[in-house]
Design a protein around this motif. Structure first.
Motif, PDB file in Angstrom:
ATOM      1  N   PHE A 247      45.769  -0.422 -22.098  1.00 53.28           N
ATOM      2  CA  PHE A 247      44.967  -1.061 -23.136  1.00 53.28           C
ATOM      3  C   PHE A 247      45.276  -2.544 -23.245  1.00 53.28           C
ATOM      4  O   PHE A 247      46.430  -2.944 -23.178  1.00 53.28           O
ATOM      5  CB  PHE A 247      45.199  -0.356 -24.471  1.00 53.28           C
ATOM      6  N   VAL A 359      50.346  -5.237 -28.949  1.00 60.73           N
ATOM      7  CA  VAL A 359      50.481  -4.231 -30.009  1.00 60.73           C
ATOM      8  C   VAL A 359      50.473  -2.819 -29.435  1.00 60.73           C
ATOM      9  O   VAL A 359      51.328  -1.995 -29.766  1.00 60.73           O
ATOM     10  CB  VAL A 359      49.334  -4.380 -31.043  1.00 60.73           C
ATOM     11  N   GLN A 360      49.535  -2.562 -28.552  1.00 58.91           N
ATOM     12  CA  GLN A 360      49.297  -1.178 -28.161  1.00 58.91           C
ATOM     13  C   GLN A 360      50.165  -0.697 -27.008  1.00 58.91           C
ATOM     14  O   GLN A 360      50.487   0.481 -26.929  1.00 58.91           O
ATOM     15  CB  GLN A 360      47.818  -0.985 -27.827  1.00 58.91           C
ATOM     16  N   ALA A 363      54.154  -2.584 -28.449  1.00 58.93           N
ATOM     17  CA  ALA A 363      54.552  -2.588 -29.863  1.00 58.93           C
ATOM     18  C   ALA A 363      55.375  -3.841 -30.186  1.00 58.93           C
ATOM     19  O   ALA A 363      56.405  -3.784 -30.834  1.00 58.93           O
ATOM     20  CB  ALA A 363      55.339  -1.322 -30.214  1.00 58.93           C
ATOM     21  N   LEU A 370      54.617  -5.299 -39.005  1.00 60.86           N
ATOM     22  CA  LEU A 370      55.048  -3.899 -39.043  1.00 60.86           C
ATOM     23  C   LEU A 370      54.663  -3.299 -40.397  1.00 60.86           C
ATOM     24  O   LEU A 370      54.083  -2.216 -40.473  1.00 60.86           O
ATOM     25  CB  LEU A 370      56.551  -3.797 -38.805  1.00 60.86           C
TER      26      LEU A 370
ATOM     27  N   LYS B  72      54.405  12.553 -35.079  1.00 60.56           N
ATOM     28  CA  LYS B  72      54.621  11.102 -35.120  1.00 60.56           C
ATOM     29  C   LYS B  72      56.020  10.772 -34.565  1.00 60.56           C
ATOM     30  O   LYS B  72      56.190   9.804 -33.819  1.00 60.56           O
ATOM     31  CB  LYS B  72      54.484  10.589 -36.550  1.00 60.56           C
ATOM     32  N   LEU B 190      62.087   0.977 -38.622  1.00 61.59           N
ATOM     33  CA  LEU B 190      61.484   1.941 -37.693  1.00 61.59           C
ATOM     34  C   LEU B 190      60.568   1.216 -36.712  1.00 61.59           C
ATOM     35  O   LEU B 190      59.793   0.354 -37.091  1.00 61.59           O
ATOM     36  CB  LEU B 190      60.681   2.990 -38.479  1.00 61.59           C
ATOM     37  N   ARG B 191      60.712   1.594 -35.466  1.00 60.63           N
ATOM     38  CA  ARG B 191      59.852   1.001 -34.444  1.00 60.63           C
ATOM     39  C   ARG B 191      58.404   1.449 -34.621  1.00 60.63           C
ATOM     40  O   ARG B 191      58.119   2.392 -35.360  1.00 60.63           O
ATOM     41  CB  ARG B 191      60.353   1.386 -33.052  1.00 60.63           C
ATOM     42  N   TYR B 192      57.501   0.747 -33.947  1.00 60.16           N
ATOM     43  CA  TYR B 192      56.084   1.080 -34.038  1.00 60.16           C
ATOM     44  C   TYR B 192      55.679   1.761 -32.741  1.00 60.16           C
ATOM     45  O   TYR B 192      56.044   1.297 -31.660  1.00 60.16           O
ATOM     46  CB  TYR B 192      55.288  -0.212 -34.235  1.00 60.16           C
ATOM     47  N   PRO B 193      54.947   2.867 -32.818  1.00 57.62           N
ATOM     48  CA  PRO B 193      54.637   3.566 -31.568  1.00 57.62           C
ATOM     49  C   PRO B 193      53.589   2.841 -30.737  1.00 57.62           C
ATOM     50  O   PRO B 193      52.644   2.277 -31.274  1.00 57.62           O
ATOM     51  CB  PRO B 193      54.086   4.916 -32.051  1.00 57.62           C
ATOM     52  N   THR B 194      53.768   2.841 -29.428  1.00 58.17           N
ATOM     53  CA  THR B 194      52.723   2.293 -28.565  1.00 58.17           C
ATOM     54  C   THR B 194      51.609   3.330 -28.474  1.00 58.17           C
ATOM     55  O   THR B 194      51.819   4.510 -28.767  1.00 58.17           O
ATOM     56  CB  THR B 194      53.247   2.011 -27.148  1.00 58.17           C
ATOM     57  N   VAL B 195      50.442   2.885 -28.057  1.00 55.47           N
ATOM     58  CA  VAL B 195      49.319   3.827 -27.976  1.00 55.47           C
ATOM     59  C   VAL B 195      49.552   4.904 -26.907  1.00 55.47           C
ATOM     60  O   VAL B 195      49.300   6.075 -27.161  1.00 55.47           O
ATOM     61  CB  VAL B 195      47.986   3.070 -27.782  1.00 55.47           C
ATOM     62  N   PRO B 196      50.047   4.544 -25.716  1.00 55.82           N
ATOM     63  CA  PRO B 196      50.325   5.624 -24.757  1.00 55.82           C
ATOM     64  C   PRO B 196      51.287   6.676 -25.331  1.00 55.82           C
ATOM     65  O   PRO B 196      51.096   7.876 -25.107  1.00 55.82           O
ATOM     66  CB  PRO B 196      50.955   4.886 -23.573  1.00 55.82           C
ATOM     67  N   ARG B 198      51.567   7.520 -28.460  1.00 58.20           N
ATOM     68  CA  ARG B 198      50.787   8.321 -29.410  1.00 58.20           C
ATOM     69  C   ARG B 198      49.905   9.323 -28.683  1.00 58.20           C
ATOM     70  O   ARG B 198      49.802  10.482 -29.075  1.00 58.20           O
ATOM     71  CB  ARG B 198      49.858   7.423 -30.226  1.00 58.20           C
ATOM     72  N   LEU B 199      49.253   8.832 -27.608  1.00 55.95           N
ATOM     73  CA  LEU B 199      48.328   9.711 -26.893  1.00 55.95           C
ATOM     74  C   LEU B 199      49.084  10.864 -26.237  1.00 55.95           C
ATOM     75  O   LEU B 199      48.619  12.005 -26.240  1.00 55.95           O
ATOM     76  CB  LEU B 199      47.549   8.916 -25.839  1.00 55.95           C
ATOM     77  N   ASN B 200      50.257  10.544 -25.686  1.00 54.32           N
ATOM     78  CA  ASN B 200      51.034  11.611 -25.048  1.00 54.32           C
ATOM     79  C   ASN B 200      51.535  12.627 -26.060  1.00 54.32           C
ATOM     80  O   ASN B 200      51.652  13.816 -25.749  1.00 54.32           O
ATOM     81  CB  ASN B 200      52.212  11.014 -24.275  1.00 54.32           C
ATOM     82  N   LYS B 202      50.033  13.682 -28.553  1.00 60.69           N
ATOM     83  CA  LYS B 202      48.946  14.537 -29.044  1.00 60.69           C
ATOM     84  C   LYS B 202      49.063  15.950 -28.480  1.00 60.69           C
ATOM     85  O   LYS B 202      48.750  16.925 -29.156  1.00 60.69           O
ATOM     86  CB  LYS B 202      47.584  13.949 -28.646  1.00 60.69           C
TER      87      LYS B 202
END
Lengths: 642, 270
Positions: A247, A359-360, A363, A370, B72, B190-196, B198-200, B202
């Motif tokens: 992405f 971001v995606q 992160a 945040l 999550k 807390l870290r922020y999740p990347t989109v990959p 998150r998708l994994n 699922k």
């Protein structure tokens, strides 16, 4: 002799073509994107922005560029005719048979010469402020053009002198021919050959020179105007959120071919830097450098890309061929750069693509975000307030609830209008107007959620998509058809990203005033009014007149204009998610804008956006003018008089 | 080695109001969030994973919808997620809850050595801070509470050194592990999740354990195993404040008054 020239010429053309192709061929490594749709409109754009040079006329010098452009095209045709006539004596051309063409072919090159000289004079004596780190490329280029034109007159003069061309409609060439009157025919022929070698040499020069610097715009600007985006500058492509996909743009070949072609169209004229709120307040973002850095990165990775390898020079990072994270996060997405670019470069979408990657995929973002992202995901509003607080303003207004099939307008309050104590006053003022005019309206109350504007501009497309789906479902369930909002960010997002029928309150109030549905009871008490165009109402949606009409009707006189207004309005600093970030570097954008507004000595600074409202009030406090000048939304100005 | 993180899905208490008539929590339409302190416990576990290569398991006891929260955690990088869900466990107090969690952890330790159990300092709904220590006692683990920094882990000697955040001071403690560590918010973000990620997550599997798996005595779990019960919840009446000083008209005087009052109340002691 002529055969030699013909060969030389053909070789030069081939080298030029090959060198352009090999340079531009690298653009193929970009992602696919359809820019061939709607050819009629595109052709029209090409005439308007390409051949018509629409955006150059904003400054007087644009006229000179226009003359240079067109006279150069005619000169190119004239030179071609001449070269062909010299190589193929049987070809007599058309200029001798059509007197106006002959005159044109004689005058146009002179005009080019004149325009070039004016350009050079401007460069040396009145250099424009926006061309900062200028290179001297242009001097070589202009020198070659001057030589080319002089040689052209030499060749044409030789044609006249040798009697192969009629002098009647060639005043300048005849003048040159006068110098050759005493030469023998052999000597004239020799001179003609010498002059004729110039265009071939010049073409060779262009071949090795043009593709490697900004003069490539002579080749790419016209096609780029054909490929110009037909959408609004903030229009961004959705992403396909499937496991295994990548992405955003984290490496240069994650841009589309048009993004990459853009970098070859850039002339480094600096119009984008001149209008950029970040560049003008000392941030490390320069839209011009952003574009040139992408090209440098592309070139640095050319070998890898040709071999099908992953680019080794990183797109985002420090270094000349990379773009720094701070630059990427400095953008307010105000679109002033996109709007001012004469060669149709789309800076904004490139920036968002890189944000999407950060971001995606990584992160990685300024730490303030945040909290913003978590607030959006957990509480559906940027402030992180309890969703139950969304209706707190209801206590101070006569509020209607949206009823499916009965209510005409859904009043989408927006998070600022619901949670920010100052913007709430705008919300309340607007409901007064709606009620006074008898408009059928209603709110969703606690079921309203953030439209996701900042999420999208910050590159968090994944969470934005979730917000869109949730909101669309709520709208469908409730039977919402028409929406009115006083926030240009909600307006732009719901209208252009969601594709809904939305009006901004400035449109509605202006209509209600014109229809006589709002009657003034008290006198205006605003003092001198200066109006600030919000980017997402003005530049992004072309609405400049409605707020001004409202002010004219309410304050009794048209608002006074800042030096930078309408298309050239200067952002308040809150767009593109900057509302939720600290401004550590340089001067604060809102202070710069407030200073400009104060220069007009207003009693009231009028706005039509809650973000602008907040930024201006903060700026006035910083400038120590908060008690002397008030900031008001147009809805408040009207509500005060009814 | 396994790091077990205990997390809980709680109502967003910034939004919870007490019904003045029935004296119960109004939970209607209140979003459920991951207990804020647990986000720090989870992050610390993930940092231990990054630093020492431990595996991270997340454990939560709650209704089936708690699966979202666990998912999550998987998106953020946890290796395994277990939801302990059984009607028999409902209505548990801190004793019954720690009993169930301790049983689940010892079950996990049958397969893999458990080095650490990480918990948030407390939850924002119960505010007891008892479950973490309860687990430690039942499992015989060291008990390190209010930790704001894990300074060092020595695998050879099986020791861990942490810093505890106490009122007005810090305390550095060394202890053997396995250990239960409860963390305060200051320990990390807390870290922020990347989109990959998150998708994994699922399709990632959340294991569900009920009492058939754990096999606990029904009298020691849920409401039956809970010696405490809540008899009444109420919002304390707030006595009305008072506006002192002349505000913006006399900023200096107002500030001076404020300092005086703070000294009076011994908030300021200089």
């Amino acid at each position: 002799m002529s055969l030699f020239f013909a060969l030389f010429f053909v070789i030069s053309i081939v080298i030029f073509a090959v060198s352009c192709y090999s340079t531009l061929g690298i653009v193929r490594h970009g992602l696919p994107e359809n820019r061939f749709d709607n050819p009629g409109k595109r052709f029209n754009n090409m005439l308007k922005y390409g051949f018509g040079q629409k955006l150059l006329f904003r400054e007087p010098y644009g006229n000179v560029h226009f003359v240079m452009f067109w006279s150069f095209l005619i000169f190119a045709a004239a030179d071609l005719e001449m070269v062909l006539r010299c190589i193929f004596p049987v070809f007599t051309g058309i200029s001798d048979k059509v007197p106006p063409v002959a005159l044109l072919f004689d005058v146009a090159p002179a005009l080019t010469l004149l325009a070039v000289l004016i350009g050079l004079a401007r460069r040396f004596f009145l250099p424009p402020a926006n061309i900062k780190d200028r290179s001297n490329d242009v001097l070589k280029m202009l020198a070659v053009i001057i030589i080319l034109i002089l040689a052209y007159f030499g060749s044409r003069g030789a044609l006249v002198a040798s009697g192969r061309s009629l002098p009647d409609y060639l005043p300048l060439s005849s003048f040159v021919a006068g110098f050759m009157a005493n030469l023998s025919p052999e000597n004239i022929d020799f001179l003609a050959s010498c002059f004729l070698s110039v265009p071939a040499l010049a073409l060779l020069f262009f071949a090795v020179y043009v593709p490697y610097n900004r003069h490539m715009h002579m080749v790419t600007a016209i096609p780029n105007s054909f490929f110009r985006s037909l959408e609004k500058p903030s229009a961004l492509k959705a992403e396909d959120f499937r496991a295994g996909n990548t992405f955003g743009a984290g490496q240069v070949n994650r841009f589309t071919w048009k993004d990459l072609l853009d970098t070859y169209s850039c002339t480094e004229c600096g119009r984008c830097d001149a209008v950029c709120p970040a560049a003008n307040t000392g941030k490390p973002l320069s839209p011009k450098r952003l574009v040139s850095s992408i090209q440098e990165n592309l070139l640095a990775n050319a070998a890898d890309l040709k071999k099908g390898r992953k680019p080794s020079v990183s797109l985002i990072g420090e270094g000349k061929a990379s773009i720094s994270e701070e630059a990427i996060w400095s953008c307010t997405t105000c679109a002033a750069c996109v709007e001012s670019c004469p060669v149709s470069i789309e800076h904004l979408s490139k920036t968002v693509k890189m944000r999407r990657h950060l971001v995606q995929m990584e992160a990685k973002f300024p730490e303030e975000l945040l909290g913003f992202f978590e607030n959006m995901e957990q509480r559906s509003n940027p402030w992180g307030m309890a969703p139950s607080e969304r209706t707190k303003w209801h206590a101070n207004a006569d509020v209607k609830t949206f009823e499916a099939g009965q209510t005409e307008y859904l009043f989408f309050v927006g998070c600022a209008g619901a949670f920010d104590s100052r913007a709430r006053q705008v919300t309340i003022a607007f409901t007064k107007l709606l009620n006074a005019a008898g408009v059928s309206w209603g709110v969703l109350g606690n079921q309203e959620k953030c439209c996701g504007d900042s999420l999208r501009k910050l590159g968090n497309e994944y969470v934005f998509e979730q917000a869109v789906n949730e909101n669309k479902k709520t709208f469908a369930d409730k039977g919402v058809k028409k929406i009115v909002t006083h926030c240009p960010h909600c307006f732009n997002t719901l209208k252009n990203d969601y594709g809904l029928e939305v009006v901004h309150h400035s449109e509605l109030i202006s209509k209600l005033l014109k229809e006589g549905r709002l009657k003034f009871k008290s006198a205006a008490n605003t003092g001198k009014v200066v109006f600030h165009d919000p980017c997402y109402l003005g530049r992004h949606n072309g609405m400049y007149d409605q707020p001004r009409e409202i002010i004219a009707m309410t304050a009794g006189e048209t608002p006074s204009e800042m030096g930078r207004s309408r298309e050239r309005s200067f952002c308040c600093g809150a767009g593109g998610g900057r509302m939720w970030m600290e401004e550590y570097t340089g001067t604060r954008i809102n202070r710069a804008r407030v200073k400009e507004a104060l220069g007009e000595k207003p009693g009231t600074i009028s706005v039509s956006c809650p973000y602008c409202l907040i930024m201006f009030e903060d700026g006035l406090k910083d400038e120590g003018a908060f008690n002397d000048v008030s900031v008001k939304d147009i809805a408040e100005m009207v509500a005060e008089r009814i | 080695m396994l790091v077990v993180t205990c997390i809980k899905q709680v109502p967003d208490t910034t939004q919870v109001k007490v019904d003045p008539v029935t004296n119960t929590l109004v939970r209607d339409g209140i979003p459920l969030i991951l207990n804020p302190y647990d986000t720090n416990a989870l992050e610390e576990a993930l940092r231990l994973k990054d630093k020492y290569g431990f595996r991270v398991a997340v454990l939560s006891m709650g209704p089936p919808n708690a699966e979202l929260t666990l998912r999550k955690a998987l998106a953020l990088g946890a290796d395994e997620a277990i939801l302990i869900s059984d009607r028999a466990f409902a209505g548990a107090d801190t004793l019954a809850t720690s009993n169930v969690l301790a049983c689940a952890i010892s079950k996990l330790s049958e397969k893999e050595e458990v080095g650490f159990v990480l918990c948030g300092k407390q939850t924002i709904d119960g505010d007891t801070a008892q479950v973490g220590p309860g687990i430690a006692v039942r499992l015989g683990y060291s008990q390190l509470t209010f930790v704001d920094r894990i300074e060092n882990i020595e695998a050879g000697r099986k020791t861990v050194r942490v810093r505890r955040k106490l009122e007005g001071r810090h305390e550095v403690v060394e202890s053997f592990f396995p250990a239960m560590i409860s963390v305060v918010r200051e320990i990390n973000h807390l870290r922020y999740p990347t989109v990959p990620m998150r998708l994994n997550s699922k399709d990632a599997r959340v294991t569900i354990w009920d009492n058939k798996v754990l096999g606990l005595d029904p009298n020691t779990v849920g409401l039956k195993g809970s010696p405490t019960w809540v008899s009444k919840i109420f919002s304390p009446e707030r006595t009305k404040g008072q506006i002192l000083g002349n505000g913006m008209a006399d900023p200096e005087g107002t500030a001076r008054l404020l300092v005086e009052k703070l000294k009076e109340k011994e908030v300021l002691t200089f």
